[in-house]
Design a protein around this motif. Structure first.
Motif, short mmCIF file in Angstrom:
data_model
loop_
_atom_site.label_atom_id
_atom_site.label_comp_id
_atom_site.label_asym_id
_atom_site.label_seq_id
_atom_site.Cartn_x
_atom_site.Cartn_y
_atom_site.Cartn_z
N ILE A 1 0.85 -1.18 0.00
CA ILE A 1 0.00 0.00 0.00
C ILE A 1 0.89 1.23 0.00
CG2 ILE A 1 -1.77 -1.24 1.30
CD1 ILE A 1 -1.06 0.60 3.69
N ILE A 2 0.28 2.40 -0.19
CA ILE A 2 1.00 3.66 -0.21
C ILE A 2 0.42 4.58 0.86
CG2 ILE A 2 1.63 5.69 -1.59
CD1 ILE A 2 2.90 3.14 -2.59
N LEU A 3 1.31 5.22 1.64
CA LEU A 3 0.89 6.18 2.65
C LEU A 3 1.43 7.57 2.32
CD1 LEU A 3 1.50 4.18 5.97
CD2 LEU A 3 -0.65 4.45 4.71
N GLN A 4 0.59 8.58 2.48
CA GLN A 4 1.01 9.95 2.26
C GLN A 4 1.74 10.49 3.48
OE1 GLN A 4 0.78 12.22 -0.43
NE2 GLN A 4 2.19 13.23 1.00
N THR A 5 2.91 11.08 3.25
CA THR A 5 3.65 11.67 4.36
C THR A 5 3.02 13.01 4.76
OG1 THR A 5 5.20 12.83 2.90
CG2 THR A 5 5.78 10.59 3.59
N THR B 1 -3.95 3.20 23.72
CA THR B 1 -5.01 2.40 23.11
C THR B 1 -4.54 1.80 21.78
OG1 THR B 1 -6.73 3.77 24.09
CG2 THR B 1 -7.36 2.41 22.20
N HIS B 2 -4.64 0.49 21.65
CA HIS B 2 -4.37 -0.18 20.38
C HIS B 2 -5.67 -0.28 19.60
CE1 HIS B 2 -0.21 -1.63 21.23
NE2 HIS B 2 -0.63 -1.54 22.49
N PHE B 3 -5.62 0.08 18.34
CA PHE B 3 -6.81 -0.01 17.49
C PHE B 3 -6.37 -0.16 16.03
CE2 PHE B 3 -5.59 4.36 17.46
CZ PHE B 3 -5.99 4.88 16.23
N TYR B 4 -7.33 -0.20 15.13
CA TYR B 4 -7.04 -0.49 13.73
C TYR B 4 -7.66 0.58 12.84
CZ TYR B 4 -5.78 -5.05 15.59
OH TYR B 4 -5.20 -6.06 16.31
N VAL B 5 -6.89 0.95 11.82
CA VAL B 5 -7.36 1.87 10.79
C VAL B 5 -7.58 1.07 9.51
CG1 VAL B 5 -6.86 3.94 9.44
CG2 VAL B 5 -6.05 3.77 11.81
N ILE B 6 -8.79 1.14 8.98
CA ILE B 6 -9.10 0.45 7.72
C ILE B 6 -8.82 1.41 6.57
CG2 ILE B 6 -10.87 -0.72 6.37
CD1 ILE B 6 -12.29 -1.31 9.04
N LEU B 7 -7.99 0.96 5.64
CA LEU B 7 -7.60 1.78 4.49
C LEU B 7 -8.13 1.14 3.21
CD1 LEU B 7 -3.89 2.24 5.55
CD2 LEU B 7 -5.61 4.03 5.63
N ALA B 8 -8.51 2.00 2.27
CA ALA B 8 -9.04 1.52 0.99
C ALA B 8 -8.17 2.04 -0.15
CB ALA B 8 -10.48 1.97 0.80
N GLU B 9 -8.05 1.22 -1.18
CA GLU B 9 -7.30 1.61 -2.37
C GLU B 9 -7.93 2.85 -2.99
OE1 GLU B 9 -5.38 -0.66 -6.25
OE2 GLU B 9 -6.99 -1.59 -5.08
N PRO B 10 -7.13 3.83 -3.42
CA PRO B 10 -7.70 5.09 -3.94
C PRO B 10 -8.40 4.90 -5.27
CG PRO B 10 -5.34 5.03 -4.30
CD PRO B 10 -5.66 3.83 -3.45
N ILE B 11 -9.40 5.71 -5.49
CA ILE B 11 -10.14 5.68 -6.76
C ILE B 11 -9.99 6.99 -7.52
CG2 ILE B 11 -11.82 3.99 -5.95
CD1 ILE B 11 -13.75 6.29 -5.40
N SER B 12 -9.32 7.98 -6.91
CA SER B 12 -9.12 9.25 -7.58
C SER B 12 -7.66 9.68 -7.43
CB SER B 12 -10.03 10.34 -6.99
OG SER B 12 -9.74 10.55 -5.62
N LEU B 13 -7.16 10.47 -8.38
CA LEU B 13 -5.79 10.91 -8.38
C LEU B 13 -5.61 12.13 -7.49
CD1 LEU B 13 -4.89 10.58 -12.17
CD2 LEU B 13 -4.45 8.96 -10.33
N LEU C 1 -1.81 13.09 -6.47
CA LEU C 1 -0.47 13.55 -6.79
C LEU C 1 -0.03 12.95 -8.12
CD1 LEU C 1 1.28 13.22 -3.32
CD2 LEU C 1 0.38 15.28 -4.37
N PRO C 2 -0.14 13.69 -9.21
CA PRO C 2 0.23 13.14 -10.52
C PRO C 2 1.66 12.63 -10.54
CG PRO C 2 -0.91 15.25 -10.75
CD PRO C 2 -0.63 15.07 -9.29
N GLY C 3 1.82 11.42 -11.05
CA GLY C 3 3.14 10.83 -11.18
C GLY C 3 3.54 9.94 -10.02
N LEU C 4 3.07 10.21 -8.82
CA LEU C 4 3.41 9.40 -7.67
C LEU C 4 2.38 8.29 -7.49
CD1 LEU C 4 4.42 12.01 -4.93
CD2 LEU C 4 5.93 10.39 -6.08
N PRO C 5 2.77 7.16 -6.89
CA PRO C 5 1.76 6.17 -6.50
C PRO C 5 0.74 6.82 -5.58
CG PRO C 5 3.99 5.28 -6.25
CD PRO C 5 4.15 6.74 -6.53
N GLN C 6 -0.51 6.50 -5.74
CA GLN C 6 -1.56 7.18 -5.01
C GLN C 6 -1.75 6.61 -3.60
OE1 GLN C 6 -2.97 10.01 -6.37
NE2 GLN C 6 -1.24 9.52 -7.68
#
Length: 220
Positions: free
Chosen positions: A42-46, A98-110, A112-117
């Protein structure tokens, strides 16, 4: 006279303690190897913090947009997490530790052009979700004071690569001196396993002028 060669109880206890410590030490790299082999990319935005200002030292610290609790307040599941008031009793944060979970979904819109989304956070859960769609992953985090840590915050980078990234960022700033872009031109590629554990794989950096961007990938 018969010699009793049976180890004494204190010695056996010492051996068990040593074995336990050895297993504990080896479990961390073993977990990382397992995540590397079985994890999903997956890809995470800094976040626009120190990494955007320039990378310094042999151990870098990275933050992400999902590191800030402010970015997650409106998501489903936020209200179910234990909370703690801030010092001024105005803002409510997830209770530290607290330990917990973040659910992430694959992006459907652009974005940052050129970078993995980057993948988008869509929900929070105190328990690890059992059923996810093919385009979703779950990332395990622990709440700190106003922040969330995912085990992806610190990593080591060879000096040559760090210097090259810094040069890329300087070049990008010189080509685009106006601070019109709020999102840093850096994303992190990670692998996440079924248990929510993650390991960093590489950094992607966008440099050059806006109309002629250049993309570089740095393996970690």
């Amino acid at each position: 006279m018969i010699n009793d060669t049976t180890p004494s109880i204190p010695f056996r206890r010492f051996g068990l303690t040593l074995l336990f410590q050895t297993v504990l030490i080896l479990s961390v790299p073993a977990q990382a190897i397992y995540t590397h082999i079985t994890g999903k990319v997956i890809i995470l935005q800094t976040a626009p913090l120190e990494p955007y200002n320039l990378l310094r030292g042999y151990s870098q610290t990275m933050r992400y947009d999902i590191s800030s609790q402010e970015q997650l307040r409106g998501l489903p599941g936020w209200n179910s997490l234990p909370k703690q008031q801030s010092d001024d009793d105005i803002v409510t944060f997830i209770k530290p530790g607290t330990h917990f979970y973040v659910i992430l979904a694959e992006p459907i819109s652009l974005r940052l052009p050129g970078l993995p989304q980057p993948w988008e956070p869509i929900a929070l859960s105190l328990e690890r979700p059992a059923n996810l769609n093919n385009n979703q992953v779950v990332l395990k985090g622990i709440a700190q004071r106003g922040l969330i840590e995912y085990g992806l915050e610190k990593y080591n980078m060879p000096e040559a690569e760090r210097n090259q990234i810094n040069e890329d960022l300087r070049t990008a700033r010189q080509a685009n001196p106006e601070p019109t872009q709020q999102v840093p031109p850096i994303v992190m590629e990670v692998k996440v396993d079924a248990w929510g554990n993650a390991v960093p794989i590489s950094l992607w950096v966008r440099t050059g002028e806006t109309d002629q961007p250049k993309i570089r990938q740095y393996r970690l």
